[in-house]
Design an enzyme around this catalytic site. Structure first.
Site, PDB file in Angstrom:
ATOM      1  N   MET A 279       0.759  -1.087   0.098  1.00 46.18           N
ATOM      2  CA  MET A 279      -0.016   0.284  -0.023  1.00 46.18           C
ATOM      3  C   MET A 279       0.963   1.315   0.112  1.00 46.18           C
ATOM      4  SD  MET A 279      -3.330  -1.016   2.101  1.00 46.18           S
ATOM      5  CE  MET A 279      -2.819  -0.461   3.738  1.00 46.18           C
ATOM      6  N   GLY A 280       2.164   1.099  -0.469  1.00 50.97           N
ATOM      7  CA  GLY A 280       3.073   2.304  -0.455  1.00 50.97           C
ATOM      8  C   GLY A 280       3.535   2.830   0.948  1.00 50.97           C
TER       9      GLY A 280
ATOM     10  N   VAL B 293      11.025  -6.958   9.507  1.00 48.86           N
ATOM     11  CA  VAL B 293      12.373  -6.441   9.589  1.00 48.86           C
ATOM     12  C   VAL B 293      12.143  -5.344  10.897  1.00 48.86           C
ATOM     13  CG1 VAL B 293      13.835  -4.449   8.693  1.00 48.86           C
ATOM     14  CG2 VAL B 293      12.892  -6.486   7.271  1.00 48.86           C
TER      15      VAL B 293
ATOM     16  N   ARG C 256       2.577   2.548   9.663  1.00 54.30           N
ATOM     17  CA  ARG C 256       1.866   3.347  10.686  1.00 54.30           C
ATOM     18  C   ARG C 256       2.813   3.830  11.894  1.00 54.30           C
ATOM     19  NH1 ARG C 256      -2.296  -0.538   8.952  1.00 54.30           N
ATOM     20  NH2 ARG C 256      -4.130   0.829   8.293  1.00 54.30           N
TER      21      ARG C 256
ATOM     22  N   ASP D 268       2.760  -9.247   9.283  1.00 53.52           N
ATOM     23  CA  ASP D 268       1.044  -9.173   9.047  1.00 53.52           C
ATOM     24  C   ASP D 268       0.683 -10.809   9.090  1.00 53.52           C
ATOM     25  OD1 ASP D 268       0.523  -6.559   9.182  1.00 53.52           O
ATOM     26  OD2 ASP D 268       1.449  -6.297   7.004  1.00 53.52           O
TER      27      ASP D 268
ATOM     28  N   GLY E 115      11.230  -2.934   5.486  1.00 55.95           N
ATOM     29  CA  GLY E 115      10.380  -4.273   5.372  1.00 55.95           C
ATOM     30  C   GLY E 115       9.959  -4.477   4.160  1.00 55.95           C
ATOM     31  N   HIS E 116       9.386  -3.477   3.145  1.00 54.08           N
ATOM     32  CA  HIS E 116       9.074  -3.752   1.899  1.00 54.08           C
ATOM     33  C   HIS E 116       9.855  -4.185   1.128  1.00 54.08           C
ATOM     34  CE1 HIS E 116       5.907  -0.968   3.286  1.00 54.08           C
ATOM     35  NE2 HIS E 116       4.779  -1.895   2.964  1.00 54.08           N
TER      36      HIS E 116
END
Ligand code: PAF
Length: 281
Positions: free
Chosen positions: A27-28, A173, A184, A147, A33-34
């Site tokens: 979701m950008g 991470v 968040r 998640d 981590g991404h």
């Protein structure tokens, strides 16, 4: 890196790509981590495509859809530097092009744990990921273990609907004090940021207790709860110990032969934080 901003552009790009396509949906508001998902995807031959879509259907009416961070230019640079081959940034109309009557549900798993506090969340996630998989047609799907429930829900979805994609979970991470990276986290004030590391400390304390021989779920939960209290974290949505593969409760509340995972959801200020840790010996 190709920037694909419509369904048509994606489909055209996809026609020129053979097998071994890895997909990292996001979701950008990207963080390390991404990028670790992109890095994991690149360990195998083939191309990697990421997507950025802040999916309205996975946010509840009182949630942070409107203020969810949108940092497209920065995200694009990060993905480009990471060597990602393509970025799909669809519009709402690209994703929800149909009548809007169809929803994908993974139940009762989707109503458990986070689903109790976010009743339509996993339905939104399962629906958007099904659409994305149908459009992108990847061979491998990379998701973060951060998640954890989402990962288990999507594994179940892929298996139950016999979708031709392999799901790969990538380790969380963390910051140096243990806080799991999350888009968040940027909502946290300085004081809240200090409190937030209670979450990983609570999980580590429970893992330590498990390693010292504790098998009672209630006792492991109490260990985690005590750490959260010590840091002044009072709004606890849940502390759960479940079977790591199915997320089912452990028979008689005792850790047996299964691999247990502890999952936590708390609120620090108005920010909801989730984290988890495998409690295997
Ligand atoms: O984990 C996320 O960022 C989202 O839930 C996902 C999988 C991209 C679906 O919108």
């Amino acid at each position: 890196m190709e920037l694909l901003t419509s369904r048509q552009a994606l489909q055209e790009w996809r026609r020129g790509v053979g097998e071994d396509l890895a997909f990292v949906p996001t979701m950008g508001a990207l963080h390390a981590g991404h990028l670790s998902l992109v890095e994991a995807a690149q360990q195998l031959p083939g191309r990697t495509i990421a997507s950025i879509f802040v999916n309205p259907t996975q946010f509840g009416p009182q949630e942070d859809f409107a203020r969810y961070p949108r940092t497209l230019e920065q995200d694009r640079e990060l993905l480009q530097d990471a060597g990602c081959d393509a970025l799909f940034v669809p519009s709402v109309a690209d994703i929800y092009a149909g009548s809007g009557q169809t929803r994908v549900q993974v139940e009762p798993l989707g109503s458990d744990l986070c689903g109790q506090f976010r009743p339509t969340h996993f339905q939104g996630v399962a629906t958007v990921v099904t659409v994305l998989l149908n459009l992108v047609r990847p061979d491998r799907l990379y998701l973060g273990q951060k998640d954890y429930q989402q990962l288990v829900v999507l594994r179940r979805l892929v298996e139950d609907l016999a979708l031709p994609v392999q799901v790969i979970g990538v380790p969380t991470v963390r910051e140096s004090d243990g806080l799991a990276l999350s888009s968040r986290n940027r909502y946290l004030s300085e004081a809240e940021r200090l409190q937030a590391c209670a979450v990983s400390q609570a999980l580590l304390a429970a893992q330590q207790a498990r390693r010292s021989g504790e098998r009672q779920v209630a006792a492991l939960q109490a260990v985690a709860h005590a750490v959260l209290q010590r840091y002044g974290v009072e709004k606890i949505d849940y502390i759960a110990v479940r079977d790591a593969e199915t997320l089912l409760e452990l028979p008689e509340g005792v850790v047996g032969a299964e691999d247990p995972v502890m999952l936590l959801a708390v609120r620090v200020g108005v920010t909801r934080l989730i984290d988890n840790l495998l409690l295997a010996l």
